[in-house]
Design a protein around this motif. Structure first.
Motif, PDB file in Angstrom:
ATOM      1  N   THR A  40       0.805  -1.221   0.000  1.00 41.72           N
ATOM      2  CA  THR A  40       0.000   0.000   0.000  1.00 41.72           C
ATOM      3  C   THR A  40       0.839   1.274   0.000  1.00 41.72           C
ATOM      4  O   THR A  40       0.297   2.366  -0.174  1.00 41.72           O
ATOM      5  CB  THR A  40      -0.956   0.050   1.209  1.00 41.72           C
ATOM      6  OG1 THR A  40      -0.179   0.074   2.416  1.00 41.72           O
ATOM      7  CG2 THR A  40      -1.897  -1.154   1.213  1.00 41.72           C
ATOM      8  N   LEU A  41       2.146   1.165   0.203  1.00 43.22           N
ATOM      9  CA  LEU A  41       3.023   2.336   0.212  1.00 43.22           C
ATOM     10  C   LEU A  41       3.119   2.903  -1.202  1.00 43.22           C
ATOM     11  O   LEU A  41       3.203   2.152  -2.177  1.00 43.22           O
ATOM     12  CB  LEU A  41       4.412   1.921   0.699  1.00 43.22           C
ATOM     13  CG  LEU A  41       5.394   3.040   1.029  1.00 43.22           C
ATOM     14  CD1 LEU A  41       4.908   3.810   2.246  1.00 43.22           C
ATOM     15  CD2 LEU A  41       6.766   2.458   1.300  1.00 43.22           C
ATOM     16  N   SER A  42       3.092   4.222  -1.328  1.00 40.34           N
ATOM     17  CA  SER A  42       3.188   4.813  -2.666  1.00 40.34           C
ATOM     18  C   SER A  42       3.977   6.123  -2.634  1.00 40.34           C
ATOM     19  O   SER A  42       4.204   6.698  -1.570  1.00 40.34           O
ATOM     20  CB  SER A  42       1.792   5.042  -3.262  1.00 40.34           C
ATOM     21  OG  SER A  42       1.060   5.937  -2.473  1.00 40.34           O
ATOM     22  N   ALA A  43       4.374   6.563  -3.817  1.00 44.76           N
ATOM     23  CA  ALA A  43       5.131   7.808  -3.959  1.00 44.76           C
ATOM     24  C   ALA A  43       4.337   8.959  -3.353  1.00 44.76           C
ATOM     25  O   ALA A  43       3.124   9.065  -3.548  1.00 44.76           O
ATOM     26  CB  ALA A  43       5.433   8.073  -5.428  1.00 44.76           C
ATOM     27  N   GLY A  44       5.047   9.802  -2.619  1.00 44.28           N
ATOM     28  CA  GLY A  44       4.426  10.962  -1.988  1.00 44.28           C
ATOM     29  C   GLY A  44       4.112  10.742  -0.517  1.00 44.28           C
ATOM     30  O   GLY A  44       3.953  11.702   0.233  1.00 44.28           O
ATOM     31  N   ASP A  45       3.991   9.482  -0.080  1.00 41.07           N
ATOM     32  CA  ASP A  45       3.697   9.202   1.329  1.00 41.07           C
ATOM     33  C   ASP A  45       4.816   9.735   2.222  1.00 41.07           C
ATOM     34  O   ASP A  45       5.978   9.764   1.827  1.00 41.07           O
ATOM     35  CB  ASP A  45       3.587   7.691   1.573  1.00 41.07           C
ATOM     36  CG  ASP A  45       2.317   7.068   1.014  1.00 41.07           C
ATOM     37  OD1 ASP A  45       1.432   7.809   0.544  1.00 41.07           O
ATOM     38  OD2 ASP A  45       2.215   5.827   1.053  1.00 41.07           O
ATOM     39  N   LEU A  46       4.458  10.129   3.423  1.00 44.00           N
ATOM     40  CA  LEU A  46       5.437  10.461   4.455  1.00 44.00           C
ATOM     41  C   LEU A  46       5.499   9.277   5.408  1.00 44.00           C
ATOM     42  O   LEU A  46       4.464   8.738   5.819  1.00 44.00           O
ATOM     43  CB  LEU A  46       5.041  11.721   5.215  1.00 44.00           C
ATOM     44  CG  LEU A  46       5.246  13.034   4.473  1.00 44.00           C
ATOM     45  CD1 LEU A  46       4.672  14.194   5.272  1.00 44.00           C
ATOM     46  CD2 LEU A  46       6.716  13.270   4.190  1.00 44.00           C
ATOM     47  N   VAL A  47       6.724   8.869   5.746  1.00 45.72           N
ATOM     48  CA  VAL A  47       6.907   7.698   6.597  1.00 45.72           C
ATOM     49  C   VAL A  47       7.902   7.999   7.699  1.00 45.72           C
ATOM     50  O   VAL A  47       8.646   8.975   7.650  1.00 45.72           O
ATOM     51  CB  VAL A  47       7.410   6.476   5.779  1.00 45.72           C
ATOM     52  CG1 VAL A  47       6.391   6.074   4.722  1.00 45.72           C
ATOM     53  CG2 VAL A  47       8.769   6.743   5.152  1.00 45.72           C
ATOM     54  N   THR A  48       7.910   7.122   8.687  1.00 44.11           N
ATOM     55  CA  THR A  48       8.946   7.087   9.701  1.00 44.11           C
ATOM     56  C   THR A  48       9.736   5.820   9.461  1.00 44.11           C
ATOM     57  O   THR A  48       9.156   4.741   9.306  1.00 44.11           O
ATOM     58  CB  THR A  48       8.337   7.068  11.118  1.00 44.11           C
ATOM     59  OG1 THR A  48       7.644   8.300  11.334  1.00 44.11           O
ATOM     60  CG2 THR A  48       9.419   6.902  12.180  1.00 44.11           C
ATOM     61  N   ILE A  49      11.045   5.949   9.373  1.00 44.47           N
ATOM     62  CA  ILE A  49      11.921   4.795   9.208  1.00 44.47           C
ATOM     63  C   ILE A  49      12.465   4.441  10.589  1.00 44.47           C
ATOM     64  O   ILE A  49      12.988   5.295  11.300  1.00 44.47           O
ATOM     65  CB  ILE A  49      13.088   5.117   8.251  1.00 44.47           C
ATOM     66  CG1 ILE A  49      12.552   5.421   6.855  1.00 44.47           C
ATOM     67  CG2 ILE A  49      14.083   3.964   8.210  1.00 44.47           C
ATOM     68  CD1 ILE A  49      13.613   5.908   5.889  1.00 44.47           C
ATOM     69  N   VAL A  50      12.316   3.180  10.952  1.00 40.62           N
ATOM     70  CA  VAL A  50      12.825   2.702  12.236  1.00 40.62           C
ATOM     71  C   VAL A  50      13.961   1.738  11.933  1.00 40.62           C
ATOM     72  O   VAL A  50      13.768   0.738  11.248  1.00 40.62           O
ATOM     73  CB  VAL A  50      11.727   1.999  13.055  1.00 40.62           C
ATOM     74  CG1 VAL A  50      12.282   1.547  14.403  1.00 40.62           C
ATOM     75  CG2 VAL A  50      10.524   2.903  13.244  1.00 40.62           C
ATOM     76  N   GLN A  51      15.138   2.052  12.457  1.00 40.65           N
ATOM     77  CA  GLN A  51      16.289   1.166  12.311  1.00 40.65           C
ATOM     78  C   GLN A  51      16.321   0.262  13.538  1.00 40.65           C
ATOM     79  O   GLN A  51      16.437   0.729  14.663  1.00 40.65           O
ATOM     80  CB  GLN A  51      17.571   1.980  12.185  1.00 40.65           C
ATOM     81  CG  GLN A  51      17.604   2.784  10.887  1.00 40.65           C
ATOM     82  CD  GLN A  51      18.841   3.649  10.784  1.00 40.65           C
ATOM     83  OE1 GLN A  51      18.967   4.620  11.506  1.00 40.65           O
ATOM     84  NE2 GLN A  51      19.733   3.293   9.882  1.00 40.65           N
ATOM     85  N   VAL A  52      16.203  -1.030  13.287  1.00 45.78           N
ATOM     86  CA  VAL A  52      16.082  -2.003  14.372  1.00 45.78           C
ATOM     87  C   VAL A  52      17.446  -2.609  14.668  1.00 45.78           C
ATOM     88  O   VAL A  52      18.112  -3.110  13.758  1.00 45.78           O
ATOM     89  CB  VAL A  52      15.074  -3.102  13.986  1.00 45.78           C
ATOM     90  CG1 VAL A  52      14.919  -4.117  15.112  1.00 45.78           C
ATOM     91  CG2 VAL A  52      13.723  -2.481  13.629  1.00 45.78           C
ATOM     92  N   PRO A  53      17.865  -2.594  15.954  1.00 47.22           N
ATOM     93  CA  PRO A  53      19.151  -3.195  16.318  1.00 47.22           C
ATOM     94  C   PRO A  53      19.180  -4.681  15.983  1.00 47.22           C
ATOM     95  O   PRO A  53      18.161  -5.360  16.030  1.00 47.22           O
ATOM     96  CB  PRO A  53      19.242  -2.985  17.830  1.00 47.22           C
ATOM     97  CG  PRO A  53      18.281  -1.898  18.132  1.00 47.22           C
ATOM     98  CD  PRO A  53      17.194  -1.995  17.108  1.00 47.22           C
TER      99      PRO A  53
END
Length: 192
Positions: A118-131
């Motif tokens: 469902t992710l598409s161009a223009g969306d704003l996201v939070t990226i979580v880097q997982v240890p």
């Protein structure tokens, strides 16, 4: 006698084909083209666009016919000078300067990172880097917020995002110790 008729028919068919080709090449229509060579992920401004007569044969099916349909959109790939703009080669319209000065980063496209497709161009996201390690949970500093998705490239299994310099630095510094990435959509694209 038959050979001369056959030659006459071949010459006539060839002449008609040539005339049709020349007519197609000479038929032009007004369109909007790149005023200069433009890089990928360049947000279009007035100065990047000019009106030009373009051969009808050179126009792609999704040719943009209005200047207002171009301003604020970004290129998904390089566009050569004098080449007409094609809707398929443009990202959605964004607020001014949304891509300027940004680092373009690629993330692996997985069912989880694409939010089940469902992710598409223009969306704003939070990226979580997982240890990487058992029992370790991400902390607030592992989150990079307000990241713009520029493209979801399914055939290359990648998500392209725009990071400002601070976000790019945070992403790079956490990449070695936090190799797994989660993507959380915060705002679906709804326009500029």
């Amino acid at each position: 006698m038959r050979a001369s008729r056959l030659v006459a028919v071949i010459v006539l068919v060839f002449a008609i084909a040539c005339a049709f080709y020349l007519f197609q090449r000479r038929t032009t229509t007004a369109g909007f083209v790149a005023a200069a060579d433009l890089p990928a992920f360049h947000q279009l401004e007035e100065r990047d666009i000019r009106r030009s007569e373009v051969s009808a044969a050179d126009l792609p099916d999704g040719t943009v016919r209005s200047r207002s349909e171009l301003i604020g959109h970004y290129t998904m790939g390089r566009v050569q000078q004098d080449h007409p703009f094609d809707r398929a080669g443009l990202g959605p319209e964004l607020p001014p300067h949304s891509v300027t000065g940004m680092a373009i980063m690629g993330l692996d496209l997985t069912p989880a990172s694409s939010l089940g497709g469902t992710l598409s161009a223009g969306d704003l996201v939070t990226i979580v880097q997982v240890p990487d390690g058992k029992g370790l949970a991400p902390v607030a500093s592992d989150r990079i917020r307000q990241v713009r998705v520029l493209a979801v490239v399914k055939d290359q299994k990648a998500i392209l995002v725009a990071l400002n310099p601070d976000q790019a630095k945070a992403f790079s510094s956490g990449a070695a110790s936090r190799p797994r990435i989660l993507v959380l959509r915060t705002t679906p694209y709804s326009g500029p």
